[in-house]
Enzyme design. Structure first.
Site, mmCIF file in Angstrom:
data_model
loop_
_atom_site.group_PDB
_atom_site.id
_atom_site.type_symbol
_atom_site.label_atom_id
_atom_site.label_comp_id
_atom_site.label_asym_id
_atom_site.label_seq_id
_atom_site.Cartn_x
_atom_site.Cartn_y
_atom_site.Cartn_z
ATOM 1 C CE LYS A 1 -1.841 1.642 4.050
ATOM 2 N NZ LYS A 1 -1.646 3.059 4.199
ATOM 3 C CG ASN A 2 2.238 2.819 3.566
ATOM 4 O OD1 ASN A 2 1.112 3.183 3.180
ATOM 5 N ND2 ASN A 2 2.361 2.702 4.798
ATOM 6 N NE ARG B 1 0.898 12.576 6.500
ATOM 7 C CZ ARG B 1 1.011 13.339 7.042
ATOM 8 N NH1 ARG B 1 0.088 14.369 7.546
ATOM 9 N NH2 ARG B 1 2.575 14.141 7.153
ATOM 10 C CB CYS C 1 -4.271 6.142 10.718
ATOM 11 S SG CYS C 1 -5.121 4.710 9.782
ATOM 12 N NE ARG D 1 -0.319 10.590 10.073
ATOM 13 C CZ ARG D 1 -0.656 9.332 9.263
ATOM 14 N NH1 ARG D 1 -1.979 9.115 9.266
ATOM 15 N NH2 ARG D 1 0.323 8.770 8.435
ATOM 16 N N PRO D 2 1.431 16.661 11.227
ATOM 17 C CG PRO D 2 3.448 17.471 12.441
ATOM 18 C CD PRO D 2 2.424 16.350 12.391
ATOM 19 C CB ILE D 3 2.144 18.687 5.900
ATOM 20 C CG1 ILE D 3 1.138 20.115 5.907
ATOM 21 C CG2 ILE D 3 1.191 17.428 5.724
ATOM 22 C CD1 ILE D 3 0.468 20.329 4.917
ATOM 23 C CG ASP D 4 6.610 20.572 10.464
ATOM 24 O OD1 ASP D 4 5.932 19.475 10.168
ATOM 25 O OD2 ASP D 4 7.519 20.703 11.048
ATOM 26 C CG ASP E 1 3.025 1.645 9.535
ATOM 27 O OD1 ASP E 1 3.292 1.844 8.243
ATOM 28 O OD2 ASP E 1 2.702 2.434 10.199
ATOM 29 N NE ARG F 1 -7.156 4.873 5.487
ATOM 30 C CZ ARG F 1 -7.105 5.914 5.902
ATOM 31 N NH1 ARG F 1 -7.493 6.377 7.148
ATOM 32 N NH2 ARG F 1 -6.051 6.553 5.433
#
Ligand code: EPZ
Length: 416
Positions: free
Chosen positions: A22-23, A92, A116, A121-124, A305, A397
């Site tokens: 998946k990833n 995500r 999830c 879960r920032p995106i900085d 995970d 998912r």
């Protein structure tokens, strides 16, 4: 809403084949945004997150269609650079479209991603790296407005070895003229797979899988045929399932070196493991020893995970075990559901203490997220009696027909 219904205590025995990762598929699908031609992704497993990414490509003007087990993607006519909240917020991986849209179209308006509930879960790191590479980025009303500009530098240093940020920046640089470098890049196998896919399309990328990646921009990327790597988290989940039920399984399309950290712990617990070329054999004792402690870390450390799944294993092993979650700040939400099954677990901030029980008991529980839900399934397989697990859409998912594969190995599980 579907549920899983499990009657526990069956040993898992037999053979099962792992799906494509998946990833790996999710960033590769985002990378297709930059490819002017047809891409065939062979045996692209239809996880619901993969289907969500296909919807995103279609909304941007691309074509994504299933041909049996394969996915045919063609973004030649892709011309939209806006991604709505409705399409971006469920996953995500929607943030992985930012780099490719900027590379292909020079601008983007993308709603914040979801994913999830395992932390903020920032995106900085994604945004600061793109800004260093010259992009003008404004965050307003839940959207990221971005435009390509003149790079201030061609070398970015990631403050954390973020998988997604590494992927986003690597894709953005693939069409950026000249040479760019990413320092402190993530080293997960899925990064290597994405680089291999992009190279198949004509990109020039060196060092994927190490902590310095060098990308030399090219004019355009052409279509190709590609098969992503197998899913190491599915593989780890099945190894733990077999270990928890005293089973004996052979996992096919399974790359043992992608699961070295887990395999070492399972051997400590008393499992016999034989690692083949593209398969793994595991035979488990009746009752597992404690693995003593596990610390999650970036690859090749123990994967975050698989943290919920190894906590479920510790719940029925002998003795007391410790699990340290070092990657996400809120990844123990599922523990409350394991307590309903009679598990003895407590946690404080990032440390989880588990006292193994010789018996746990079926209960009605609720999935909290993808891997937390998988942990509940594993615990249900080891419980005395019946377990129902609701909110299985979280599990779908990242696992494809999980109940069928477990049933193939002898589990008494069905979707109701
Ligand atoms: C990817 O998420 C995976 N998802 C996750 O798998 C996996 O747990 C994670 O990598 C770590 O291996 C996909 O690939 C779709 P990160 P990602 O950026 O990219 C912090 C699953 O179950 N961070 O490596 O979001 C972040 O908060 C999912 O399959 C920042 O602070 O992970 C976290 O604490 C769950 N700022 C840590 O870094 C940023 O800009 C790791 O995040 C980005 C990340």
């Amino acid at each position: 809403m579907a549920k899983f219904f499990i009657n526990g205590k069956n040993r898992l025995c037999g053979e099962v084949e792992m799906d494509t990762a998946k990833n790996a598929l999710l960033p590769i699908l985002a990378g297709c945004i930059m490819v002017e031609g047809k891409v065939t992704l062979e045996k692209a497993t239809a996880y619901t997150d993969v289907e969500a990414m296909c919807d995103i490509l279609r909304a941007l003007g691309g074509v994504a269609q299933r041909k049996g087990d394969d996915l045919e993607i063609d973004c030649s006519s892709l011309d939209k650079c806006e991604l709505s909240h409705e399409l971006a917020s469920p996953v995500r991986s929607s943030i992985f479209t930012l780099g490719p849209l900027l590379a292909r179209l020079g601008k983007a308006k993308v709603a914040y991603p979801g994913g999830c509930d395992i932390g903020l879960r920032p995106i900085d790191i994604h945004l600061s790296s793109l800004r260093q590479l010259g992009c003008k980025i404004v965050e307003k009303n839940g959207y990221i407005y971005a435009e390509k500009g003149k790079p201030l530098t061609r070398e970015v240093f990631l403050s954390f070895q973020s998988v997604g940020a590494t992927e986003n920046i690597m894709m953005f640089c693939a069409l950026l003229p000249g040479e760019s470098k990413i320092y402190n890049s993530a080293k997960e196998p899925e990064i290597v797979d994405l680089a291999r896919f992009l190279s198949c399309c004509g990109a020039k990328i060196e060092g994927a899988g190490t902590d310095v990646i060098t990308i030399t921009g090219v004019e355009r990327l052409e279509g190709c045929k590609y098969r992503a790597i197998s899913d190491r988290i599915e593989c780890g989940t099945f190894l733990i399932a077999a270990a928890m039920t005293g089973g004996e399984v052979k996992l096919e399309n399974a790359v043992s070196k992608h699961n070295s950290a887990l395999i070492e712990k399972l051997k400590t617990c008393g499992c016999f493991i034989k690692e083949g070329d593209n398969e793994i054999f595991l035979s488990a004792p009746k009752r597992l020893e404690s693995f003593v402690d596990v610390e999650t870390a970036v690859y090749p450390g123990f994967p975050t995970d698989l943290q919920p799944q190894i906590v479920a294993l510790a719940s029925i092993a002998k003795g007391c075990s410790l699990v340290f979650e070092n990657v996400f700040e809120n990844r123990f939400n599922y523990v409350g559901e394991l307590l309903k099954m009679g598990c003895d677990i407590r946690f404080k901030s990032s440390i989880c203490i588990i006292r193994g029980k010789d018996k746990i008991f079926g209960a009605d529980v609720v999935s909290t997220d993808l891997r937390g839900g998988a942990a509940l399934v594993l615990a249900g397989l080891a419980c005395e009696g019946y377990t129902t697990i609701s909110r299985v859409e979280f599990i779908d998912r990242g696992y494809f027909h999980l109940e069928d594969k477990l049933a193939q190995l002898g589990a008494d599980i069905k979707r109701i």
